[in-house]
Scaffold this motif. Structure first.
Motif, PDB file in Angstrom:
ATOM      1  N   ARG A  45       0.777  -1.230   0.087  1.00 33.34           N
ATOM      2  CA  ARG A  45       0.022  -0.049  -0.038  1.00 33.34           C
ATOM      3  C   ARG A  45       0.909   1.243   0.011  1.00 33.34           C
ATOM      4  NH1 ARG A  45      -3.048  -3.079   3.535  1.00 33.34           N
ATOM      5  NH2 ARG A  45      -2.143  -1.795   5.358  1.00 33.34           N
ATOM      6  N   LYS A  46       2.097   1.107   0.692  1.00 31.87           N
ATOM      7  CA  LYS A  46       2.956   2.217   0.797  1.00 31.87           C
ATOM      8  C   LYS A  46       3.822   2.709  -0.675  1.00 31.87           C
ATOM      9  CE  LYS A  46       2.327   3.754   4.971  1.00 31.87           C
ATOM     10  NZ  LYS A  46       2.612   5.209   5.553  1.00 31.87           N
ATOM     11  N   GLY A  47       3.742   1.625  -1.504  1.00 30.28           N
ATOM     12  CA  GLY A  47       4.768   1.758  -2.918  1.00 30.28           C
ATOM     13  C   GLY A  47       5.627   0.760  -2.720  1.00 30.28           C
ATOM     14  N   SER A  48       5.936   0.053  -2.033  1.00 27.97           N
ATOM     15  CA  SER A  48       7.147  -0.957  -2.024  1.00 27.97           C
ATOM     16  C   SER A  48       7.076  -1.870  -3.363  1.00 27.97           C
ATOM     17  CB  SER A  48       7.168  -1.754  -0.819  1.00 27.97           C
ATOM     18  OG  SER A  48       7.636  -1.248   0.241  1.00 27.97           O
ATOM     19  N   ILE A  70      -2.439  -7.847  -7.363  1.00 26.53           N
ATOM     20  CA  ILE A  70      -1.833  -7.827  -6.059  1.00 26.53           C
ATOM     21  C   ILE A  70      -2.018  -6.427  -5.190  1.00 26.53           C
ATOM     22  CG2 ILE A  70       0.379  -8.088  -4.883  1.00 26.53           C
ATOM     23  CD1 ILE A  70       0.755 -10.579  -6.969  1.00 26.53           C
ATOM     24  N   TYR A  71      -1.498  -5.368  -6.110  1.00 27.50           N
ATOM     25  CA  TYR A  71      -1.649  -4.337  -5.325  1.00 27.50           C
ATOM     26  C   TYR A  71      -2.962  -3.847  -4.950  1.00 27.50           C
ATOM     27  CZ  TYR A  71       3.429  -3.194  -6.010  1.00 27.50           C
ATOM     28  OH  TYR A  71       4.758  -3.009  -6.095  1.00 27.50           O
ATOM     29  N   GLU A  72      -4.061  -4.201  -5.633  1.00 32.69           N
ATOM     30  CA  GLU A  72      -5.616  -3.832  -5.457  1.00 32.69           C
ATOM     31  C   GLU A  72      -5.828  -4.251  -4.318  1.00 32.69           C
ATOM     32  OE1 GLU A  72      -7.578  -4.330  -9.018  1.00 32.69           O
ATOM     33  OE2 GLU A  72      -6.902  -2.586 -10.037  1.00 32.69           O
ATOM     34  N   LYS A  73      -5.557  -5.546  -4.127  1.00 34.68           N
ATOM     35  CA  LYS A  73      -6.203  -6.653  -3.104  1.00 34.68           C
ATOM     36  C   LYS A  73      -5.405  -6.183  -1.846  1.00 34.68           C
ATOM     37  CE  LYS A  73      -7.631 -10.473  -5.502  1.00 34.68           C
ATOM     38  NZ  LYS A  73      -8.048 -11.837  -5.369  1.00 34.68           N
ATOM     39  N   SER A  74      -4.014  -5.495  -1.974  1.00 36.33           N
ATOM     40  CA  SER A  74      -3.524  -5.041  -0.579  1.00 36.33           C
ATOM     41  C   SER A  74      -4.369  -3.772   0.087  1.00 36.33           C
ATOM     42  CB  SER A  74      -1.956  -4.533  -0.703  1.00 36.33           C
ATOM     43  OG  SER A  74      -2.220  -3.626  -1.566  1.00 36.33           O
ATOM     44  N   HIS A  75      -4.939  -3.022  -0.932  1.00 38.31           N
ATOM     45  CA  HIS A  75      -5.746  -1.852  -0.478  1.00 38.31           C
ATOM     46  C   HIS A  75      -7.078  -2.372   0.236  1.00 38.31           C
ATOM     47  CE1 HIS A  75      -3.368   1.413  -1.833  1.00 38.31           C
ATOM     48  NE2 HIS A  75      -2.914   0.512  -3.035  1.00 38.31           N
ATOM     49  N   LEU A  76      -7.568  -3.607  -0.032  1.00 37.92           N
ATOM     50  CA  LEU A  76      -8.603  -4.193   0.797  1.00 37.92           C
ATOM     51  C   LEU A  76      -8.468  -4.581   1.982  1.00 37.92           C
ATOM     52  CD1 LEU A  76     -10.018  -6.211  -2.527  1.00 37.92           C
ATOM     53  CD2 LEU A  76     -10.779  -4.045  -1.817  1.00 37.92           C
TER      54      LEU A  76
END
Length: 123
Positions: A50-53, A115-121
């Motif tokens: 979420r932080k952009g790693s 993967i990135y979208e699911k991390s935001h969930l």
């Protein structure tokens, strides 16, 4: 705490797409210094995403969390010897880096986006 204390810009700078070798080193350090079982690493991985790693840095952190914990290495060195521990650690570090690199390269752009979208969930 990582979610609150570390700004997104800082995370992108040190562990994002352009972080290079420094991002890899930080990912190994975060994973190796962590305490607790592997299932505790997944919320941390979500925060990092979420932080952009960079995805490969998150995969390195997960690999390090599972195999290169500092207390584990100290116990292993005292029980099995320093040469064994050093060899296992070197193989683990190389294996984690190779697996993370190839996993990121083999994933499609759509899979990475998912993967990135699911991390935001998870937040």
């Amino acid at each position: 705490m990582l979610d609150v204390w570390v700004k997104r810009e800082t995370m992108v700078k040190y562990m994002g797409e352009g972080s290079g070798f420094l991002g890899v080193i930080l990912a190994f350090f975060i994973g190796s210094a962590a305490a607790g079982p592997l299932y505790g690493a997944f919320p941390v991985a979500g925060v990092l995403l979420r932080k952009g790693s960079k995805l490969s840095n998150v995969l390195i952190m997960l690999g390090a969390w599972s195999t290169t914990k500092i207390p584990q290495l100290l116990f292993e060195a005292s029980a099995l010897g320093v040469p064994f521990t050093a060899l296992r650690l070197a193989l683990d570090i190389a294996g984690i880096a190779v697996i993370a690199y190839f996993t990121e390269k083999l994933l499609t752009k759509e899979e990475k986006t998912t993967i990135y979208e699911k991390s935001h969930l998870m937040s």
